[in-house]
Scaffold this motif. Structure first.
Motif, short mmCIF file in Angstrom:
data_model
loop_
_atom_site.label_atom_id
_atom_site.label_comp_id
_atom_site.label_asym_id
_atom_site.label_seq_id
_atom_site.Cartn_x
_atom_site.Cartn_y
_atom_site.Cartn_z
N ASP A 287 27.06 29.97 68.31
CA ASP A 287 28.19 30.74 68.82
C ASP A 287 28.10 30.94 70.33
O ASP A 287 28.58 31.94 70.87
N TYR A 288 27.50 29.97 71.03
CA TYR A 288 27.31 30.16 72.47
C TYR A 288 28.55 29.82 73.29
O TYR A 288 28.56 30.01 74.49
N ASP A 289 29.60 29.27 72.64
CA ASP A 289 30.91 29.14 73.30
C ASP A 289 31.98 29.10 72.20
O ASP A 289 31.67 29.11 71.00
N THR A 290 33.22 29.06 72.63
CA THR A 290 34.32 29.13 71.66
C THR A 290 34.31 27.96 70.70
O THR A 290 34.54 28.12 69.49
N ARG A 291 34.03 26.77 71.22
CA ARG A 291 34.05 25.57 70.36
C ARG A 291 32.99 25.65 69.27
O ARG A 291 33.27 25.40 68.10
N THR A 292 31.76 25.98 69.64
CA THR A 292 30.69 26.01 68.65
C THR A 292 30.89 27.15 67.65
O THR A 292 30.58 26.99 66.46
N LEU A 293 31.41 28.29 68.12
CA LEU A 293 31.69 29.38 67.19
C LEU A 293 32.75 28.98 66.19
O LEU A 293 32.60 29.20 64.97
N LEU A 294 33.82 28.38 66.67
CA LEU A 294 34.90 27.94 65.77
C LEU A 294 34.39 26.89 64.81
O LEU A 294 34.73 26.89 63.61
N HIS A 295 33.57 25.97 65.30
CA HIS A 295 33.00 24.92 64.46
C HIS A 295 32.14 25.52 63.35
O HIS A 295 32.22 25.10 62.18
N SER A 296 31.31 26.48 63.68
CA SER A 296 30.45 27.12 62.68
C SER A 296 31.26 27.87 61.64
O SER A 296 30.99 27.78 60.43
N LEU A 297 32.27 28.61 62.09
CA LEU A 297 33.11 29.36 61.15
C LEU A 297 33.88 28.42 60.22
O LEU A 297 33.97 28.66 59.01
N LEU A 298 34.42 27.34 60.78
CA LEU A 298 35.18 26.39 59.96
C LEU A 298 34.27 25.68 58.96
O LEU A 298 34.69 25.40 57.83
N GLY A 299 33.03 25.40 59.38
CA GLY A 299 32.11 24.76 58.45
C GLY A 299 31.81 25.63 57.24
O GLY A 299 31.84 25.15 56.09
N CYS A 300 31.55 26.91 57.47
CA CYS A 300 31.30 27.83 56.35
C CYS A 300 32.54 27.98 55.48
O CYS A 300 32.47 27.98 54.25
N PHE A 301 33.71 28.10 56.16
CA PHE A 301 34.95 28.28 55.41
C PHE A 301 35.27 27.05 54.57
O PHE A 301 35.76 27.17 53.44
N PHE A 302 35.00 25.85 55.11
CA PHE A 302 35.31 24.62 54.38
C PHE A 302 34.59 24.58 53.03
O PHE A 302 35.20 24.31 52.00
N PHE A 303 33.28 24.84 53.04
CA PHE A 303 32.54 24.75 51.78
C PHE A 303 32.91 25.89 50.83
O PHE A 303 32.89 25.71 49.61
N GLY A 304 33.27 27.04 51.37
CA GLY A 304 33.75 28.11 50.50
C GLY A 304 35.09 27.77 49.87
O GLY A 304 35.28 27.97 48.66
N ALA A 305 36.01 27.22 50.67
CA ALA A 305 37.31 26.82 50.14
C ALA A 305 37.18 25.68 49.14
O ALA A 305 37.89 25.63 48.13
N PHE A 306 36.26 24.75 49.42
CA PHE A 306 36.04 23.64 48.50
C PHE A 306 35.51 24.14 47.16
O PHE A 306 35.94 23.67 46.10
N ALA A 307 34.58 25.09 47.18
CA ALA A 307 34.06 25.66 45.93
C ALA A 307 35.18 26.34 45.14
O ALA A 307 35.27 26.19 43.92
N THR A 308 36.05 27.05 45.84
CA THR A 308 37.19 27.70 45.17
C THR A 308 38.10 26.66 44.53
O THR A 308 38.54 26.81 43.39
N LYS A 309 38.38 25.58 45.26
CA LYS A 309 39.25 24.54 44.72
C LYS A 309 38.66 23.91 43.47
O LYS A 309 39.37 23.67 42.48
N MET A 310 37.37 23.63 43.47
CA MET A 310 36.74 23.00 42.31
C MET A 310 36.78 23.92 41.09
O MET A 310 36.87 23.45 39.95
N LEU A 311 36.72 25.22 41.31
CA LEU A 311 36.74 26.16 40.19
C LEU A 311 38.14 26.36 39.61
O LEU A 311 38.28 26.70 38.43
#
Length: 210
Positions: free
Chosen positions: A144-168
């Motif tokens: 989270d040392y700049d806007t890009r990396t923070l957004l990238h980290s948040l989107l990465g966590c959100f992606f796998f959470g949303a994918f788990a929801t979709k599979m269920l």
């Protein structure tokens, strides 16, 4: 007189029985067919949120190692991540197009192989994201040392959470028509954001290289 009374009894009109529906209405109930409810999304949403939070906590608390995934032929683990992410984005676009085809959103273009292509493109896209996630979490951590990396980290966590929801929710029947498009769209948007904040950023900064 007896015969007259008996005749009166025989000809006396009877009140027809009330329909079962009316009786149910009197008790404030409804027929069984009207009592059917749509499947609950609470558990899939909670599991997806748990996956996203767990990945974020691990990435934040884990000490980055600097290296996790490497493949022969690439100049560095970072380029491996970049090209795997590019491949995942490519197959995600195929999945989006085949989904639109199956829903009749491509002007009647709906080939018989669209369903199989949709499923397999989704599987390949997800498999390509797994080593990328391992590298991000294990080698880099939650940045989270700049806007890009923070957004990238948040989107990465959100992606796998949303994918788990979709599979269920996929096996559930009787879902509202908007559920799968919204959840699937969220997965696609998250993966696109990951691609833009990693692969596209890398290509525009360092150029195309292996």
């Amino acid at each position: 007189m007896a015969e007259h009374r008996m005749g009166s009894v025989r000809t006396m009109p009877r009140r027809p029985p009330e329909p079962a529906v009316e009786v149910l209405r009197d008790f404030g109930s409804s027929p069984p067919s009207a009592q059917r409810r749509r499947p609950s999304l609470l558990v899939p949403m909670m599991v997806g949120a748990g996956v996203a939070v767990a990945l974020g906590v691990y990435g934040r608390t884990h000490t980055p190692t600097g290296i996790a995934v490497n493949v022969a032929g690439f100049s560095s683990p970072l380029t491996v991540k970049v090209w795997l992410g590019t491949g995942a984005a490519f197959f995600a676009v195929i999945q989006l197009l085949t989904a639109l085809s199956m829903w009749g959103r491509l002007g009647g273009f709906s080939p018989s192989w669209a369903g199989a292509a949709h499923r397999w493109s989704g599987r390949v896209a997800f498999l390509l994201t797994v080593p990328v996630a391992v590298h991000c979490l294990y080698a880099l951590g939650f940045a989270d040392y700049d806007t890009r990396t923070l957004l990238h980290s948040l989107l990465g966590c959100f992606f796998f959470g949303a994918f788990a929801t979709k599979m269920l929710i996929l096996p559930k029947r009787g879902l509202a028509g908007w559920v799968l498009p919204v959840i699937g769209g969220a997965v696609f948007v998250a993966l696109t954001g990951i691609f833009l904040t990693s692969s596209v950023w890398y290509f525009t900064t360092f150029g195309f290289q292996l």
